[in-house]
Design an enzyme around this catalytic site. Structure first.
Site, PDB file in Angstrom:
ATOM      1  N   GLU A  44       0.694  -1.601   0.028  1.00 27.98           N
ATOM      2  CA  GLU A  44      -0.559   0.229  -0.203  1.00 27.98           C
ATOM      3  C   GLU A  44       0.756   1.270   0.331  1.00 27.98           C
ATOM      4  O   GLU A  44       1.599   1.408   0.421  1.00 27.98           O
ATOM      5  CB  GLU A  44      -0.978  -0.305   1.056  1.00 27.98           C
ATOM      6  N   LYS A  49      -5.649  -2.732  13.757  1.00 27.97           N
ATOM      7  CA  LYS A  49      -4.704  -1.421  15.122  1.00 27.97           C
ATOM      8  C   LYS A  49      -5.128  -1.897  16.295  1.00 27.97           C
ATOM      9  O   LYS A  49      -6.719  -1.770  17.020  1.00 27.97           O
ATOM     10  CB  LYS A  49      -5.172   0.241  14.226  1.00 27.97           C
TER      11      LYS A  49
END
Length: 301
Positions: free
Chosen positions: A23, A157
């Protein structure tokens, strides 16, 4: 094809050689300059050392690029106004001729369109805390429920609601396996406090699961949860304390929606003296290395 594949990526995909998607949000929005470009080049170097081809993905002037040259990497790292693009933003950015760095969902979508099966990232998005009030859930989850790609990550996360995210992934039918661990990692932490149902121990085992997905016609992604090494994780007590403070600050300042994640991550970096960023980068490096090994095992099918 609407995609612009670099010559290196095109040759590798045509020949069936291993390719790893990367990414670009970490380059444009996740790290300070000039460190962001150094890390981007370092991660591509990790892929190459493992015998695979890196395919960093971004949208430049409305054209989705799969594989960036050095000048394009420098542009993503240094140009002001580079947008952050999820998969829902891709048609809008293309029509507007905009430039943007791709999140997990956009990277996975474009990688799959390019025929790339393995993707390395840091941590996934997921269900946010207080979801029952805000209905805030990352677009990553829905996209992965309908995209057959293998995502190597350090879990989700830790600022998110980890158990709710795992439950949502189960509901969506997205397969989750720990890599050499029976515990689901927590991004900055080796252990989020939650177990995984399946453990894979070698890249070849991951490739076997991918082949089984193909045989079954399974449309969903495979998540390979690869924990940050324990000696490189953020101290768990520091993590718990600073995250609690960050969540309180977020509420006090009225931060909502897409602004929540960058606010919390920035708070963690500033209030751990950069230790959270070091743990993040350690996790990403490990994920990229493992992804290259998985891509190599997959290419040998």
């Amino acid at each position: 094809m609407v995609l612009v594949l670099s010559e290196e990526v095109r040759e590798a995909t045509d020949a069936g050689r291993p390719v790893v998607a990367l990414e670009s949000t970490i380059i444009a929005h996740g790290l300070p300059r000039p460190r962001n470009l150094r890390v981007a080049l370092e991660l591509e170097g990790v892929v190459r050392r493992e015998g695979a081809v890196p395919a960093t993905i971004a949208v430049l002037d409305g054209r989705p690029h799969v594989g960036l040259d050095k000048d394009q990497l420098e542009r993503v790292a240094n140009e002001d106004g580079i947008r952050k693009l999820g998969h829902r933003d891709l048609p809008l950015a293309m029509a507007a001729g905009a430039s943007g760095a791709t999140t997990v969902s956009a990277t996975a979508r474009l990688a799959a369109l390019a025929g790339i099966r393995v993707f390395a990232t840091g941590g996934l998005g997921g269900v946010h805390r207080r979801w029952t009030e805000t209905q805030d859930e990352s677009a990553d989850l829905g996209l992965l429920a309908r995209t057959r790609i293998t995502v190597v990550c350090a879990g989700v996360k830790s600022i998110l609601d980890v158990p709710a995210t795992l439950q949502r992934l189960e509901t969506l039918g997205v397969a989750v396996a720990g890599y050499r661990t029976e515990r689901f990692p927590g991004f900055y932490l080796s252990d989020s406090g939650h177990p995984v149902d399946w453990t894979l121990r070698e890249p070849e085992q991951v490739a076997e699961v991918m082949r089984a997905q193909d045989a079954l016609g399974a449309p969903e992604a495979l998540i390979v949860a690869n924990p940050v090494p324990r000696e490189q994780q953020l101290d768990p007590e520091t993590h718990a304390r600073v995250l609690t403070e960050a969540l309180s600050a977020c509420e006090e300042e009225g931060i909502t929606g897409q602004a929540v994640t960058p606010f919390l991550l920035d708070h963690l970096v500033r209030h751990t003296d950069g230790a959270s960023l070091r743990a993040n980068l350690a996790a990403v490096r490990g994920n990229v290395e493992l992804a290259a090994r998985i891509a190599t095992a997959w290419a040998m099918r």
